[in-house]
Design an enzyme around this catalytic site. Structure first.
Site, PDB file in Angstrom:
ATOM      1  N   GLY A 157      42.807  45.937  47.200  1.00 45.67           N
ATOM      2  CA  GLY A 157      41.875  45.726  48.240  1.00 45.67           C
ATOM      3  C   GLY A 157      42.598  45.158  49.352  1.00 45.67           C
ATOM      4  O   GLY A 157      43.665  45.340  49.619  1.00 45.67           O
ATOM      5  N   ARG A 179      39.770  51.303  40.206  1.00 43.48           N
ATOM      6  CA  ARG A 179      38.723  52.178  39.755  1.00 43.48           C
ATOM      7  C   ARG A 179      38.998  53.550  40.291  1.00 43.48           C
ATOM      8  O   ARG A 179      39.052  54.892  39.495  1.00 43.48           O
ATOM      9  CB  ARG A 179      37.298  52.020  39.801  1.00 43.48           C
ATOM     10  CG  ARG A 179      36.473  52.000  38.631  1.00 43.48           C
ATOM     11  CD  ARG A 179      35.205  51.617  38.957  1.00 43.48           C
ATOM     12  NE  ARG A 179      35.356  49.970  39.489  1.00 43.48           N
ATOM     13  CZ  ARG A 179      34.122  49.397  39.998  1.00 43.48           C
ATOM     14  NH1 ARG A 179      33.092  50.158  40.352  1.00 43.48           N
ATOM     15  NH2 ARG A 179      34.346  48.222  40.295  1.00 43.48           N
ATOM     16  N   THR A 180      38.955  53.773  41.684  1.00 37.77           N
ATOM     17  CA  THR A 180      39.387  55.047  42.224  1.00 37.77           C
ATOM     18  C   THR A 180      40.443  55.010  43.075  1.00 37.77           C
ATOM     19  O   THR A 180      40.994  53.757  43.485  1.00 37.77           O
ATOM     20  CB  THR A 180      38.234  55.216  43.235  1.00 37.77           C
ATOM     21  OG1 THR A 180      38.004  54.424  43.926  1.00 37.77           O
ATOM     22  CG2 THR A 180      37.035  55.624  42.424  1.00 37.77           C
ATOM     23  N   ARG A 239      41.216  34.874  40.355  1.00 36.19           N
ATOM     24  CA  ARG A 239      40.140  34.120  39.653  1.00 36.19           C
ATOM     25  C   ARG A 239      40.649  33.944  38.236  1.00 36.19           C
ATOM     26  O   ARG A 239      41.166  34.620  37.574  1.00 36.19           O
ATOM     27  CB  ARG A 239      38.691  34.805  39.440  1.00 36.19           C
ATOM     28  CG  ARG A 239      37.888  34.737  40.890  1.00 36.19           C
ATOM     29  CD  ARG A 239      37.588  33.479  41.492  1.00 36.19           C
ATOM     30  NE  ARG A 239      36.637  33.273  42.287  1.00 36.19           N
ATOM     31  CZ  ARG A 239      37.125  33.086  43.565  1.00 36.19           C
ATOM     32  NH1 ARG A 239      38.519  32.973  44.006  1.00 36.19           N
ATOM     33  NH2 ARG A 239      36.295  33.146  44.774  1.00 36.19           N
ATOM     34  N   GLU A 268      37.932  24.602  37.280  1.00 33.90           N
ATOM     35  CA  GLU A 268      38.488  23.850  38.613  1.00 33.90           C
ATOM     36  C   GLU A 268      37.623  23.036  38.801  1.00 33.90           C
ATOM     37  O   GLU A 268      36.344  23.179  38.785  1.00 33.90           O
ATOM     38  CB  GLU A 268      38.870  25.056  39.573  1.00 33.90           C
ATOM     39  CG  GLU A 268      39.730  26.302  39.198  1.00 33.90           C
ATOM     40  CD  GLU A 268      40.068  27.056  40.192  1.00 33.90           C
ATOM     41  OE1 GLU A 268      39.446  27.017  41.311  1.00 33.90           O
ATOM     42  OE2 GLU A 268      40.721  28.125  40.186  1.00 33.90           O
ATOM     43  N   HIS A 286      44.256  26.105  44.040  1.00 40.05           N
ATOM     44  CA  HIS A 286      43.120  27.156  44.566  1.00 40.05           C
ATOM     45  C   HIS A 286      43.192  26.935  45.919  1.00 40.05           C
ATOM     46  O   HIS A 286      42.348  26.651  46.623  1.00 40.05           O
ATOM     47  CB  HIS A 286      41.783  26.936  43.968  1.00 40.05           C
ATOM     48  CG  HIS A 286      40.988  28.210  44.270  1.00 40.05           C
ATOM     49  ND1 HIS A 286      39.781  28.443  43.378  1.00 40.05           N
ATOM     50  CD2 HIS A 286      41.058  29.008  45.274  1.00 40.05           C
ATOM     51  CE1 HIS A 286      39.237  29.595  43.919  1.00 40.05           C
ATOM     52  NE2 HIS A 286      39.816  30.019  45.010  1.00 40.05           N
TER      53      HIS A 286
HETATM   54  C1  DGY Z   1      37.655  32.967  48.075  1.00 40.70           C
HETATM   55  O1  DGY Z   1      37.347  33.130  49.234  1.00 40.70           O
HETATM   56  O2  DGY Z   1      37.028  33.787  47.184  1.00 40.70           O
HETATM   57  C2  DGY Z   1      38.734  31.854  47.657  1.00 40.70           C
HETATM   58  O3  DGY Z   1      39.184  32.081  46.317  1.00 40.70           O
HETATM   59  C3  DGY Z   1      38.117  30.542  47.732  1.00 40.70           C
HETATM   60  O4  DGY Z   1      37.204  30.229  46.878  1.00 40.70           O
END
Ligand code: DGY
Length: 321
Positions: A157, A179-180, A239, A268, A286
């Site tokens: 993406g 996926r595509t 994530r 976290e 993060h």
């Molecule tokens: C997001 O924008 O998703 C970053 O990981 C902060 O949570």
């Protein structure tokens, strides 16, 4: 009269200034507020809107408890795994996020993780902070060359493509799993794999840029890690939920992975401290989007979404429709 807003976490000063100018907002003293406090504040102030971040979980119970005068909940993040969208839709609560504006900075951080993992950033820094004082032999503390390797990307993406752009500057071949298949103008020569398992044996490096959800939950596990070439390097700025952390730690100990760069974790901020004991891991708390420019843009995008909805216009970044 200004609309009333509750903010769940301290914002950068430019965003705080805009909030102060455009909203009536009892901004909390910089402390994160939890769901209970948020519900109390929105009720007490008869808030029109909520601006929040991923630390605040908007689960079905919290959404059901939100008073009807709350007309929009805007998360200041691209990720929205902390929101029960089905419950929001059922309640008719518009929820928005902040896509695109963080693509470049998040990719910068992911690439920083990759280079530091390859080139032993954490260990070299430790040598220097411990005084150095003894020259390195030609064969000592060697890293992994980044140039010319194959980078596998899960999720091509906006952030994944920004990562690919950086990798091309390092002469890397890009393979990806979505996926595509993307059109050629977005693929830019990257090789598509429909099945994640089929891509893994080709990856010298693997970087995750997919959202968290049922399809990606623990997609990195003992089985998928075993499909990578021995000595691969793993990067996660997406994530923590995408990873079985026990399997990752095992792969880092056994040498199946040479190194990893990690910005995100299951728990976290109370992440698994076993990671801190591994020399071959480069760790960040993060911080993918954490630059002055990007955090300001994210805050402004969230405010623009709130203002649009409160003005009776469509949200800019609706998460359900
Ligand atoms: C997001 O924008 O998703 C970053 O990981 C902060 O949570």
């Amino acid at each position: 009269m200004k609309p009333r807003l509750i903010v769940s976490r301290q914002m950068p000063s430019a965003v705080g200034n805009r909030i102060a100018a455009e909203f009536d907002c009892p901004v909390p003293g910089g402390e994160d507020i939890d769901a209970e406090t948020m519900l109390r504040l929105v009720t007490q102030t008869r808030a029109d809107a909520l601006l929040f971040t991923s630390h605040l979980k908007l689960n079905a119970d919290v959404i059901a408890a939100l008073p009807a005068h709350v007309k929009i909940a805007a998360t200041c993040s691209v990720g929205f795994d902390h929101v029960d969208l089905a419950a929001a839709r059922a309640r008719g609560l518009p929820v928005t996020n902040t896509p695109e504006v963080l693509n470049e900075c998040t990719a910068d951080l992911a690439f920083m993780l990759l280079l530091n993992a390859c080139r032993r950033g954490h260990e070299y820094e430790a040598v220097m902070r411990n005084g150095w004082r003894k020259g390195m032999g030609m064969g000592e503390m060697l890293g992994i060359r980044a140039w010319g390797k194959t980078l596998g990307i899960l999720g091509l993406g906006g952030i994944g493509r920004a990562m690919a752009a950086r990798a091309r500057g390092f002469g890397m071949k890009i393979v990806y799993c979505n996926r595509t298949r993307l059109p050629p103008e977005l693929e830019l020569g990257a090789q598509w794999f429909a099945r994640f398992e089929d891509m893994l044996p080709h990856c010298d490096f693997l970087s995750l840029h997919a959202p968290s959800g049922p399809e990606t939950m623990a997609i990195i596990n003992a089985q998928t890690l075993s499909l990578l070439p021995k000595g691969a390097v793993f990067v996660n700025a997406a994530r923590g939920a995408l990873v079985d952390e026990n399997a990752l730690i095992e792969a880092l100990k056994s040498g199946q992975l040479a190194a990893a760069g990690l910005d995100v974790f299951h728990n976290e901020p109370s992440y698994d401290l076993r990671f801190a004991e591994l020399p071959n891991v480069f760790l960040t708390p993060h911080m993918g989007s954490a630059t002055h420019e990007t955090r300001r843009a994210m805050g402004f995008r969230a405010i623009d979404n709130i203002q649009a909805v409160l003005a009776g216009k469509p949200a800019i970044d609706p998460l359900w429709s």
